[in-house]
Design a protein around this motif. Structure first.
Motif, PDB file in Angstrom:
ATOM      1  N   PRO A  39       0.807  -1.227   0.000  1.00 23.34           N
ATOM      2  CA  PRO A  39       0.000   0.000   0.000  1.00 23.34           C
ATOM      3  C   PRO A  39       0.838   1.273   0.000  1.00 23.34           C
ATOM      4  CG  PRO A  39      -0.857  -1.576   1.592  1.00 23.34           C
ATOM      5  CD  PRO A  39       0.468  -2.097   1.136  1.00 23.34           C
ATOM      6  N   TYR A  40       2.156   1.145   0.209  1.00 24.46           N
ATOM      7  CA  TYR A  40       3.070   2.282   0.130  1.00 24.46           C
ATOM      8  C   TYR A  40       3.857   2.299  -1.172  1.00 24.46           C
ATOM      9  CZ  TYR A  40       2.154   2.851   5.129  1.00 24.46           C
ATOM     10  OH  TYR A  40       1.546   3.041   6.351  1.00 24.46           O
ATOM     11  N   GLY A  41       3.434   1.538  -2.172  1.00 19.22           N
ATOM     12  CA  GLY A  41       4.118   1.544  -3.445  1.00 19.22           C
ATOM     13  C   GLY A  41       5.286   0.581  -3.476  1.00 19.22           C
ATOM     14  N   PHE A  42       6.048   0.642  -4.573  1.00 16.75           N
ATOM     15  CA  PHE A  42       7.134  -0.321  -4.795  1.00 16.75           C
ATOM     16  C   PHE A  42       8.487   0.375  -4.675  1.00 16.75           C
ATOM     17  CE2 PHE A  42       9.918  -3.335  -6.761  1.00 16.75           C
ATOM     18  CZ  PHE A  42       9.336  -4.570  -6.502  1.00 16.75           C
ATOM     19  N   GLY A  43       9.227  -0.006  -3.621  1.00 17.04           N
ATOM     20  CA  GLY A  43      10.581   0.489  -3.418  1.00 17.04           C
ATOM     21  C   GLY A  43      10.621   1.823  -2.684  1.00 17.04           C
ATOM     22  N   GLY A  44      11.813   2.204  -2.273  1.00 15.25           N
ATOM     23  CA  GLY A  44      12.058   3.561  -1.799  1.00 15.25           C
ATOM     24  C   GLY A  44      11.579   3.911  -0.412  1.00 15.25           C
ATOM     25  N   THR A  45      11.031   2.958   0.344  1.00 13.73           N
ATOM     26  CA  THR A  45      10.573   3.241   1.698  1.00 13.73           C
ATOM     27  C   THR A  45      11.330   2.357   2.676  1.00 13.73           C
ATOM     28  OG1 THR A  45       8.697   1.734   1.383  1.00 13.73           O
ATOM     29  CG2 THR A  45       8.299   4.076   1.005  1.00 13.73           C
ATOM     30  N   ARG A  46      11.470   2.847   3.904  1.00  9.89           N
ATOM     31  CA  ARG A  46      12.410   2.213   4.814  1.00  9.89           C
ATOM     32  C   ARG A  46      11.804   1.436   5.980  1.00  9.89           C
ATOM     33  NH1 ARG A  46      16.312   4.446   7.136  1.00  9.89           N
ATOM     34  NH2 ARG A  46      16.844   6.041   5.592  1.00  9.89           N
ATOM     35  N   ASP A  47      10.519   1.619   6.263  1.00  8.63           N
ATOM     36  CA  ASP A  47       9.974   1.022   7.476  1.00  8.63           C
ATOM     37  C   ASP A  47       8.513   0.642   7.269  1.00  8.63           C
ATOM     38  OD1 ASP A  47       8.583   3.460   7.601  1.00  8.63           O
ATOM     39  OD2 ASP A  47      10.001   4.339   9.013  1.00  8.63           O
ATOM     40  N   LEU A  48       7.891   0.112   8.336  1.00  8.49           N
ATOM     41  CA  LEU A  48       6.508  -0.369   8.228  1.00  8.49           C
ATOM     42  C   LEU A  48       5.502   0.748   8.033  1.00  8.49           C
ATOM     43  CD1 LEU A  48       6.411  -3.244  10.881  1.00  8.49           C
ATOM     44  CD2 LEU A  48       7.016  -3.344   8.451  1.00  8.49           C
ATOM     45  N   ASP A  49       5.893   1.983   8.315  1.00  8.70           N
ATOM     46  CA  ASP A  49       5.008   3.127   8.111  1.00  8.70           C
ATOM     47  C   ASP A  49       5.199   3.776   6.752  1.00  8.70           C
ATOM     48  OD1 ASP A  49       3.843   2.903  10.675  1.00  8.70           O
ATOM     49  OD2 ASP A  49       5.535   3.981  11.572  1.00  8.70           O
ATOM     50  N   GLY A  50       6.055   3.196   5.914  1.00  3.91           N
ATOM     51  CA  GLY A  50       6.228   3.710   4.560  1.00  3.91           C
ATOM     52  C   GLY A  50       7.001   4.998   4.456  1.00  3.91           C
ATOM     53  N   ASN A  51       7.820   5.316   5.455  1.00  2.00           N
ATOM     54  CA  ASN A  51       8.604   6.545   5.391  1.00  2.00           C
ATOM     55  C   ASN A  51       9.677   6.434   4.308  1.00  2.00           C
ATOM     56  OD1 ASN A  51       7.463   8.177   7.561  1.00  2.00           O
ATOM     57  ND2 ASN A  51       8.219   6.565   8.922  1.00  2.00           N
TER      58      ASN A  51
END
Length: 354
Positions: free
Chosen positions: A133-145
């Motif tokens: 739900p946060y897209g593909f790639g580029g996020t670092r944690d479970l909250d999609g930061n």
């Protein structure tokens, strides 16, 4: 269950649609994934009961649907709007139908977007190896930061140019790891033998993918952050990038919350916390040079993110089930069809009056 092919004018484009079952049957909508088409559902249709009314469109730029451009700044909304227009298109579903929607990979993101925009029209959601739900790639944690402000390493710049060229050329060989047939065998399933006699059908489906700046993979822009590329504003891979596709909060806030079943294989190499399509994970493996390390650019926890969002969805009044298939890859409906059909029919059974 046998399918027929129809063409429908909906949302301003000509859409090709597979239909099966009686028009007044229990409605099911199947949304295929990236670099494929509705033909990917054909092996499944043979296993479904004739009491269902199944509609499976080719998304724009795939199969026989118009090669309409994808505005990546809308995330997956172009696809979701096309699919939503089919809900009331003549000859597909009975009037006012609320289908159970099954979405595979990219199609899982389209299905989630459909739920966010039209929650009253979705009876249930089956997410098969869905994009986070946060897209593909580029996020670092479970909250999609974000790992970087511009979500570096996402979008069309991460596509393998030889694979794209072979798609465009209609390459049917198995020569080299970037041929579409080799990718089908290595990435779409955990065991190539599970493709069986359907391999050529599925390969031909992949080769219908429209390539270019407006479709697959899309445009890329330079980034000052490793690996030097970020999502552009046009095309499919950019529409999947977290700069443009992030719906976790909207999904949790949906005023109507149909039941969700999440089916995935534990050997998936595409949607995974250790995805071979995530440049950060490839950097960690040393495949992409110059990786700045886990503090600056950790691999995306895709599975963990989806679980965290669905837990929030349940806490806000919805329900969900996570079904993990051991030894299964990215395509449970192809690799473990009996289990997949059982989960789909269980969800349909809960909503048989939809």
């Amino acid at each position: 269950m046998r399918s027929a092919r129809l063409t429908v004018q909906a949302n301003g484009i000509t859409q090709a649609v597979r239909v099966a079952g009686p028009p007044d049957g229990v409605p099911v909508l199947l949304v295929h994934g990236n670099v494929s088409s509705s033909a990917f559902w054909e092996p499944l249709l043979a296993r479904l009961p004739d009491t269902l009314r199944v509609v499976a469109p080719d998304l724009r730029g795939y199969g026989e649907t118009d090669t309409a451009p994808v505005d990546a700044t809308r995330g997956l909304d172009d696809f979701a709007d096309d699919v939503a227009a089919l809900l009331d298109a003549p000859g597909l579903f009975r009037s006012g139908a609320r289908p159970v929607v099954a979405g595979h990979s990219l199609g899982g993101g389209v299905a989630m977007r459909l739920l966010v925009e039209h929650p009253e029209r979705v009876a249930g959601l089956l997410l098969e190896a869905p994009v986070s739900p946060y897209g593909f790639g580029g996020t670092r944690d479970l909250d999609g930061n974000p790992a970087t402000a511009d979500f570096a390493g996402t979008g069309a710049g991460g596509a393998n140019p030889d694979f794209v060229a072979r798609l465009a050329a209609g390459d049917r060989s198995a020569d080299g790891p970037t041929s579409p047939r080799a990718v089908l065998r290595a990435a779409y399933v955990a065991d190539p033998a599970s493709l069986g006699d359907d391999e050529d059908l599925l390969l031909e489906s992949m080769l219908t993918t429209a390539t270019g700046d407006d479709n697959y993979p899309g445009t890329a822009v330079a980034s000052p952050h490793w690996p030097g590329t970020a999502a552009g504003r046009r095309g499919v891979l950019n529409a999947l990038a977290p700069a443009h596709f992030r719906l976790a909060d909207e999904l949790v806030a949906a005023p109507v919350k149909p039941p969700v079943t999440w089916v995935r294989g534990d050997a998936d190499v595409i949607v995974s916390d250790t995805s071979l399509f995530d440049l950060a994970y490839l950097g960690q493996l040393g495949v992409v040079p110059g990786w700045p390390g886990p503090q600056e650019c950790p691999p995306q926890p895709m599975v963990g993110q989806t679980r965290a969002v669905l837990q929030r969805y349940a806490a806000a009044g919805g329900t969900y089930r996570e079904v993990v298939l051991p030894g299964c890859g990215h395509s449970p409906h192809l690799e473990r069809p009996a289990e997949f059909v059982a989960e789909l029919l269980a969800l349909v059974g809960e909503n048989a009056t939809g």
